[in-house]
Design an enzyme around this catalytic site. Structure first.
Site, PDB file in Angstrom:
ATOM      1  N   CYS A   1       1.671   6.026  12.359  1.00 20.93           N
ATOM      2  CA  CYS A   1       1.740   5.661  14.127  1.00 20.93           C
ATOM      3  C   CYS A   1       1.353   5.819  15.030  1.00 20.93           C
ATOM      4  O   CYS A   1       0.801   6.143  16.112  1.00 20.93           O
ATOM      5  CB  CYS A   1       2.995   4.098  13.960  1.00 20.93           C
ATOM      6  SG  CYS A   1       3.243   3.508  12.824  1.00 20.93           S
TER       7      CYS A   1
ATOM      8  N   HIS B   1       0.686  -1.326  -0.238  1.00 20.10           N
ATOM      9  CA  HIS B   1      -0.424   0.030  -0.343  1.00 20.10           C
ATOM     10  C   HIS B   1       1.108   1.266  -0.428  1.00 20.10           C
ATOM     11  O   HIS B   1       0.475   2.407  -0.269  1.00 20.10           O
ATOM     12  CB  HIS B   1      -1.025   0.174   1.467  1.00 20.10           C
ATOM     13  CG  HIS B   1      -0.481  -0.060   2.554  1.00 20.10           C
ATOM     14  ND1 HIS B   1      -0.741   1.411   3.097  1.00 20.10           N
ATOM     15  CD2 HIS B   1       0.773  -0.207   3.237  1.00 20.10           C
ATOM     16  CE1 HIS B   1      -0.356   1.182   4.304  1.00 20.10           C
ATOM     17  NE2 HIS B   1       0.546   0.213   4.967  1.00 20.10           N
TER      18      HIS B   1
HETATM   19  C1  LIG Z   1       4.330   1.314   6.375  1.00 25.41           C
HETATM   20  C2  LIG Z   1       5.743   0.906   6.976  1.00 25.41           C
HETATM   21  C3  LIG Z   1       5.838  -0.450   6.919  1.00 25.41           C
HETATM   22  C4  LIG Z   1       4.936  -1.287   7.631  1.00 25.41           C
HETATM   23  O1  LIG Z   1       4.169  -1.506   6.673  1.00 25.41           O
HETATM   24  P1  LIG Z   1       2.463  -1.894   7.197  1.00 25.41           P
HETATM   25  O2  LIG Z   1       2.359  -3.157   5.348  1.00 25.41           O
HETATM   26  O3  LIG Z   1       1.560  -0.600   7.146  1.00 25.41           O
HETATM   27  O4  LIG Z   1       2.294  -2.952   7.670  1.00 25.41           O
HETATM   28  C5  LIG Z   1       7.491  -0.755   7.612  1.00 25.41           C
HETATM   29  N1  LIG Z   1       8.287   0.478   7.256  1.00 25.41           N
HETATM   30  C6  LIG Z   1       8.297   1.212   6.605  1.00 25.41           C
HETATM   31  C7  LIG Z   1       9.593   2.185   6.811  1.00 25.41           C
HETATM   32  C8  LIG Z   1       6.471   1.881   6.751  1.00 25.41           C
HETATM   33  O5  LIG Z   1       6.588   3.135   6.151  1.00 25.41           O
END
Ligand SMILES: *Cc1c(COP(=O)(O)O)cnc(C)c1O
Length: 380
Positions: free
Chosen positions: A325, A201
């Protein structure tokens, strides 16, 4: 008033073609990829094709791709799965102070389970030094985990060099490449990466899917046991539709990599120029050059972050305090705290992240709105 989405690093809108691929996969592939009948075989074919595209995008083999529920699960599986499978060889892990919480909180959990973790600091640009990585390695070290591009400030780490250091010391190397994937090429045939996390995503694919690259022969203790999916590294019926949408998003990202990276860089550069011409007092957080093209994090002295984001939202502009987050909570950014010994810095810094669908006009409008809000705040 037109709404402006400048929070692509939190989640990028699903591309129409990816949504279409998902819809088609859902409607046309009703079987379980593990079933023997032709419905099952058809679903299996779709899944294999998606996995092939993911593997090709990083020069990997298909059985080196473990589909997960996203970047978070990929990070968890990399760290916990590797640590638990190698605890006889050592109990020391090296990471940095600026990792995503999916890595940091997982490391904290490993510390509670008897592992020792070294959190390497960064300089004021958010850069990790190669010497610090080298010096942290002991004969107990089993894994080094350093992210590629930082999600809050965009700073890029020299992961090729860090991978070489890890390899020279016989230590595995994991990188969270969620933000850089699709914008910066990485080839597993060139770089000695053991494990790499990716999420769909963040590159205009559906939410809830990602992958962990695990170099052939890398032992991992799985979280999910059950069927034999993902070569017994992650049980559970595969999300065929999400995999098809993810693969479509990857296909487009790979095709348009240079074009996209160039466009995002232009938007980011233009944004800084507009802020200057609007007379906004600000400082850039993160490296000026070695930075992801789509992320711009700025410090605006004396503003109150929460109220600023609310006012931007009222003006139809979606930005962020750094990481999704931490949105909604007043906790200071751990990334900015690691970069600056100054609580005011993270209390007054915002992240704008650009992507598909953004325009130069929008960037101008954001800069104008920032000026308006700063004036309102300073006169209030
Ligand atoms: C968004 C993100 C994640 C987490 O990924 P999800 O698919 O939302 O669980 C992990 N590491 C970084 C650097 C991110 O930007």
């Amino acid at each position: 008033m037109k709404n402006i989405y400048a929070d692509h690093a939190a989640s990028a809108p699903v591309h129409h073609e990816a949504a279409k691929a998902m819809m088609e996969a859902m409607e046309n592939n009703i079987g379980n990829p593990s079933s023997i009948h032709h419905y099952g075989r058809k679903a299996r074919m779709q899944l294999d094709q998606a996995r092939q595209q993911l593997a090709d995008s990083i020069g990997a083999a298909v059985d080196e791709i473990i589909l997960t529920s996203g970047g978070t699960e990929a990070d968890n599986l990399a760290l916990v799965g590797y640590a638990k499978a190698h605890k006889d060889q050592g109990s020391h892990i090296i990471t940095t102070q600026i990792e995503h919480h999916a890595v940091l909180h997982t490391c904290e959990r490993l510390e509670n389970q008897g592992f020792d973790v070294t959190y390497i600091p960064v300089n004021q640009y958010g850069q990790v030094s190669l010497e610090a990585v080298q010096e942290a390695i002991t004969d107990k070290t089993i894994l080094v985990s350093v992210m590629h591009g930082n999600n809050e400030v965009g700073t890029i780490q020299p992961i090729e060099e860090i991978a070489d250091i890890a390899q020279a010391n016989n230590v595995a190397f994991h990188t969270d490449a969620v933000q850089s994937y699709g914008l910066m090429p990485i080839d597993m045939k060139q770089t000695p990466v053991t494990l790499m996390s990716v999420s769909s995503h963040k590159i205009n694919g559906p939410k809830g899917i990602g992958f962990l690259y695990a170099k052939k022969g890398t032992k991992l203790m799985p979280f999910l046991t059950g069927g034999e999916q993902e070569k017994k590294r992650r049980a559970g019926t595969e999300n065929v539709a999400a995999a098809a949408g993810f693969a479509k998003a990857v296909e487009m990202a790979v095709e348009q990599r240079e074009e996209r990276a160039g466009f995002y860089q232009q938007l980011s550069d233009y944004f800084l120029k507009c802020l200057e011409s609007e007379g906004v007092r600000f400082e850039l957080n993160g490296a000026k050059e070695e930075r992801l093209p789509h992320i711009t994090n700025i410090f605006i002295p004396n503003i109150s972050l929460e109220s600023f984001l609310v006012q931007l939202d009222l003006a139809g502009i979606a930005a962020s305090s750094g990481s999704a987050c931490t949105a909604g909570s007043v906790e200071p950014s751990h990334v900015l705290s690691a970069m600056f010994n100054d609580p005011n810095r993270s209390a007054s810094s915002l992240r704008f992240s650009f992507g598909q669908g953004n325009s130069f006009e929008e960037v101008e409008q954001i800069a104008k709105e920032i000026r308006t809000i700063v004036h309102r705040m300073n006169s209030g």
